[in-house]
Motif scaffolding. Structure first.
Motif, PDB file in Angstrom:
ATOM      1  N   THR A  65       0.858  -1.126  -0.107  1.00  0.00           N
ATOM      2  CA  THR A  65       0.078   0.207  -0.043  1.00  0.00           C
ATOM      3  C   THR A  65       0.985   1.305  -0.047  1.00  0.00           C
ATOM      4  O   THR A  65       1.823   1.385   0.843  1.00  0.00           O
ATOM      5  CB  THR A  65      -0.828   0.070   1.110  1.00  0.00           C
ATOM      6  OG1 THR A  65      -1.865  -1.115   0.997  1.00  0.00           O
ATOM      7  CG2 THR A  65      -1.924   1.321   1.373  1.00  0.00           C
ATOM      8  N   GLY A  66       0.732   2.295  -0.963  1.00  0.00           N
ATOM      9  CA  GLY A  66       1.265   3.364  -0.956  1.00  0.00           C
ATOM     10  C   GLY A  66       0.596   4.616  -0.964  1.00  0.00           C
ATOM     11  O   GLY A  66      -0.575   4.482  -1.240  1.00  0.00           O
ATOM     12  N   VAL A  67       1.212   5.864  -0.182  1.00  0.00           N
ATOM     13  CA  VAL A  67       0.397   6.874  -0.109  1.00  0.00           C
ATOM     14  C   VAL A  67       1.335   7.867  -0.658  1.00  0.00           C
ATOM     15  O   VAL A  67       2.364   8.111  -0.335  1.00  0.00           O
ATOM     16  CB  VAL A  67       0.124   7.215   1.596  1.00  0.00           C
ATOM     17  CG1 VAL A  67      -0.583   8.632   1.618  1.00  0.00           C
ATOM     18  CG2 VAL A  67      -0.725   6.057   2.086  1.00  0.00           C
ATOM     19  N   VAL A  68       0.672   8.788  -1.527  1.00  0.00           N
ATOM     20  CA  VAL A  68       1.437   9.817  -2.455  1.00  0.00           C
ATOM     21  C   VAL A  68       0.804  11.027  -1.959  1.00  0.00           C
ATOM     22  O   VAL A  68      -0.494  11.436  -1.951  1.00  0.00           O
ATOM     23  CB  VAL A  68       1.301   9.638  -3.803  1.00  0.00           C
ATOM     24  CG1 VAL A  68       2.090  10.615  -4.604  1.00  0.00           C
ATOM     25  CG2 VAL A  68       1.803   8.442  -4.325  1.00  0.00           C
ATOM     26  N   THR A  69       1.734  11.941  -1.265  1.00  0.00           N
ATOM     27  CA  THR A  69       1.329  13.198  -0.947  1.00  0.00           C
ATOM     28  C   THR A  69       1.935  14.329  -2.025  1.00  0.00           C
ATOM     29  O   THR A  69       2.935  14.385  -2.391  1.00  0.00           O
ATOM     30  CB  THR A  69       1.891  13.450   0.261  1.00  0.00           C
ATOM     31  OG1 THR A  69       1.505  12.608   1.310  1.00  0.00           O
ATOM     32  CG2 THR A  69       1.474  15.054   0.892  1.00  0.00           C
ATOM     33  N   LEU A  70       0.810  14.793  -2.790  1.00  0.00           N
ATOM     34  CA  LEU A  70       1.073  16.019  -3.770  1.00  0.00           C
ATOM     35  C   LEU A  70       1.781  17.044  -3.121  1.00  0.00           C
ATOM     36  O   LEU A  70       1.369  17.749  -2.176  1.00  0.00           O
ATOM     37  CB  LEU A  70      -0.053  16.118  -4.724  1.00  0.00           C
ATOM     38  CG  LEU A  70      -0.462  14.972  -5.721  1.00  0.00           C
ATOM     39  CD1 LEU A  70      -1.217  13.897  -4.706  1.00  0.00           C
ATOM     40  CD2 LEU A  70      -1.377  15.483  -6.729  1.00  0.00           C
ATOM     41  N   GLU A  71       2.327  17.879  -4.021  1.00  0.00           N
ATOM     42  CA  GLU A  71       2.920  19.269  -3.555  1.00  0.00           C
ATOM     43  C   GLU A  71       1.493  20.301  -3.485  1.00  0.00           C
ATOM     44  O   GLU A  71       0.710  20.039  -4.352  1.00  0.00           O
ATOM     45  CB  GLU A  71       3.890  19.857  -4.665  1.00  0.00           C
ATOM     46  CG  GLU A  71       5.034  18.924  -4.627  1.00  0.00           C
ATOM     47  CD  GLU A  71       6.190  19.510  -5.672  1.00  0.00           C
ATOM     48  OE1 GLU A  71       5.792  20.662  -6.554  1.00  0.00           O
ATOM     49  OE2 GLU A  71       7.182  19.134  -5.577  1.00  0.00           O
ATOM     50  N   ALA A  72       1.398  21.229  -2.711  1.00  0.00           N
ATOM     51  CA  ALA A  72       0.516  22.045  -2.597  1.00  0.00           C
ATOM     52  C   ALA A  72      -0.013  22.788  -3.698  1.00  0.00           C
ATOM     53  O   ALA A  72       1.102  23.218  -4.551  1.00  0.00           O
ATOM     54  CB  ALA A  72       0.766  22.846  -1.352  1.00  0.00           C
ATOM     55  N   ASP A  73      -1.269  22.982  -4.027  1.00  0.00           N
ATOM     56  CA  ASP A  73      -1.845  23.961  -4.816  1.00  0.00           C
ATOM     57  C   ASP A  73      -1.491  23.579  -6.341  1.00  0.00           C
ATOM     58  O   ASP A  73      -1.231  24.403  -7.115  1.00  0.00           O
ATOM     59  CB  ASP A  73      -1.399  25.295  -4.400  1.00  0.00           C
ATOM     60  CG  ASP A  73      -1.664  25.756  -3.317  1.00  0.00           C
ATOM     61  OD1 ASP A  73      -3.096  25.635  -3.135  1.00  0.00           O
ATOM     62  OD2 ASP A  73      -0.814  26.331  -2.618  1.00  0.00           O
ATOM     63  N   LEU A  74      -1.192  22.162  -6.756  1.00  0.00           N
ATOM     64  CA  LEU A  74      -1.032  21.835  -7.995  1.00  0.00           C
ATOM     65  C   LEU A  74      -2.273  22.105  -8.857  1.00  0.00           C
ATOM     66  O   LEU A  74      -3.422  22.014  -8.536  1.00  0.00           O
ATOM     67  CB  LEU A  74      -0.658  20.169  -8.142  1.00  0.00           C
ATOM     68  CG  LEU A  74       0.790  19.886  -7.589  1.00  0.00           C
ATOM     69  CD1 LEU A  74       0.940  18.328  -7.719  1.00  0.00           C
ATOM     70  CD2 LEU A  74       1.954  20.524  -8.288  1.00  0.00           C
TER      71      LEU A  74
END
Length: 445
Positions: A65-74
């Protein structure tokens, strides 16, 4: 014949055994998948962080299981690019992926579907939720009734900074409907105190009417609305008129009203009276009234204060009450009379140096259990033994000191306590603690 070439069949058999093992990669398949996924995502454009964990089901078999946190305000295109990159992971079928999207104070958390059409629908829903006024967060996940109804689909949980009831229609218009990924929407305050829940096409008119009827007369501190039922908590003394008012405003809706910090669950009139008295004492944090009244309190002193208020009622003799301290150490039952009878004992347990070692205390009629942490010393055992001065003859003690599995003691008017060990092989190791306890206990009586 030594040195002769093996037959073609033998060589093929060897290959047939070896190739599948080599092709499977690491024996800890789940761990390898998680490591590979983190490596795959770490340097992708728009990714702020990535974490993963693996489950090794069998040798060479597992999942991750993977969790990807995106850069803010993309922007939308950049978010889509990250999700597509995650989906292109070579072993995607063995990795469940979730994403965290943040923009302008809003956070969306969602599983990333493998099918492109479903992935697009989820992304659009998250972006639409981010644009809603007062939206703080959105999660997409299994609904509360998923175990009972496996076909119930996913559920949106949208938190808003204010007025979930007033903002529900706008949120439903944006998130529910044909082509949307989830058929159920919950709109709530961040603390969950006010929650509105409905499935696509359901009508909340009656539930809202019941809530409005209550809110016009009393301050509402908590409300949970569905099309069929309303549960409302008001900051007011218990009154049948409040429930009657709500029911009259919405005859087809089941109405439950809770008062103050008391939560009633099929409680008898006597139990309700006891619960209300505990709440009115000012010493309770929360009260739950059923066949047993459970009172959460800050500490032992607060429990004694609350119980003194309860004991002023004639109904107190009919209803067992249990007090639980906020640190989860003391659980005190009053099935045999007022808690004040135990005040000297409880004060001793909270005032001695032993209190730093105590992990749990359970007290009920004629029975006391004390558990301490692994650092218990002979001095601690002596401090506990000194509390025997406050225990009546015949009290059954169950002590779990340090690493001992525990031993039982019955207090007698004279003679040694004669502990009965739960694990006989601990008798030698525990004997110094037992002797220290026994000497102090007999000396205190």
């Amino acid at each position: 014949m030594p040195g002769a070439p093996r037959s073609l069949a033998a060589r093929l058999l060897t290959l047939g055994l070896v190739l599948p093992l080599a092709a499977c990669g690491s024996i800890n398949r789940g761990d390898q998948l998680s490591t590979d996924f983190v490596t795959w995502m770490r340097d992708a454009d728009g990714v702020a962080d990535v974490t993963a964990g693996g489950t090794n089901l069998l040798p060479w078999a597992g999942s991750a299981t993977g969790v990807v946190t995106l850069e803010a305000d993309l922007d939308e295109a950049a978010v889509r690019g990250v999700l597509e990159h995650a989906d292109a992971f070579p072993d995607r079928d063995e990795v469940d992926v979730a994403a965290v999207y943040a923009a302008g104070g809003f956070t969306g958390t969602f599983d990333v579907p493998r099918a492109e059409q479903e992935r697009e629908a989820v992304l659009e829903a998250v972006l639409d939720a981010a644009a809603l006024p007062a939206a703080e967060s959105l999660t997409l996940g299994p609904p509360a009734d998923a175990d009972a109804d496996p076909d119930s689909g996913c559920e949106y949980v949208l938190t808003v900074t204010d007025d979930p009831v007033g903002r529900y229609d706008e949120a439903a218009s944006a998130l529910l409907g044909p082509g949307r990924p989830c058929p159920t929407l919950e709109v709530a305050t961040p603390d969950g105190a006010v929650t509105v829940t409905a499935r696509e096409g359901e009508d909340l008119t009656g539930a809202r009417a019941a809530l409005d009827a209550v809110a016009t007369a009393h301050p509402v501190t908590e409300a949970h609305l569905t099309p069929e039922a309303v549960e409302v908590r008001v900051d007011a003394p218990r009154s049948r008129e409040v429930t009657a008012t709500a029911s009259a405003a919405a005859p087809g809706v089941a109405v439950v009203v809770q008062f103050g910090i008391v939560t009633a669950d099929g409680a008898s009139p006597a139990a309700l009276a006891v619960a209300d008295a505990a709440a009115a004492s000012g010493a309770a944090l929360e009260v739950h009234a059923a066949s047993l009244v459970t009172v959460d309190v800050r500490d032992v002193a607060a429990a004694l204060t609350a119980d003194a208020a309860v004991r002023a009622l004639p109904q107190a003799a009919e209803v067992p009450v249990e007090y639980r301290t906020a640190d989860d150490v003391f659980t005190l039952s009053t099935d045999d009379g007022p808690l004040a009878d135990d005040a000297p004992l409880l004060t001793a347990l909270t005032a001695t140096p032993l209190r730093e070692r105590v992990e749990s205390v359970h007290r009920r009629s004629g029975w006391l259990q004390v558990m301490t942490d692994d650092a218990t010393t002979a001095d601690d055992a002596r401090a506990l033994g000194a509390t025997c001065a406050h225990l009546p003859v015949g009290t059954e003690l169950r002590l779990v000191l340090g690493d001992l599995d525990g031993f039982d003691v019955e207090l007698r008017a004279d003679g040694p306590t004669e502990p009965d060990f739960h694990a006989p092989d601990h008798e030698d190791a525990g004997s110094p603690l037992v002797r220290a306890f026994d000497d102090a206990c007999r000396g205190a009586r």
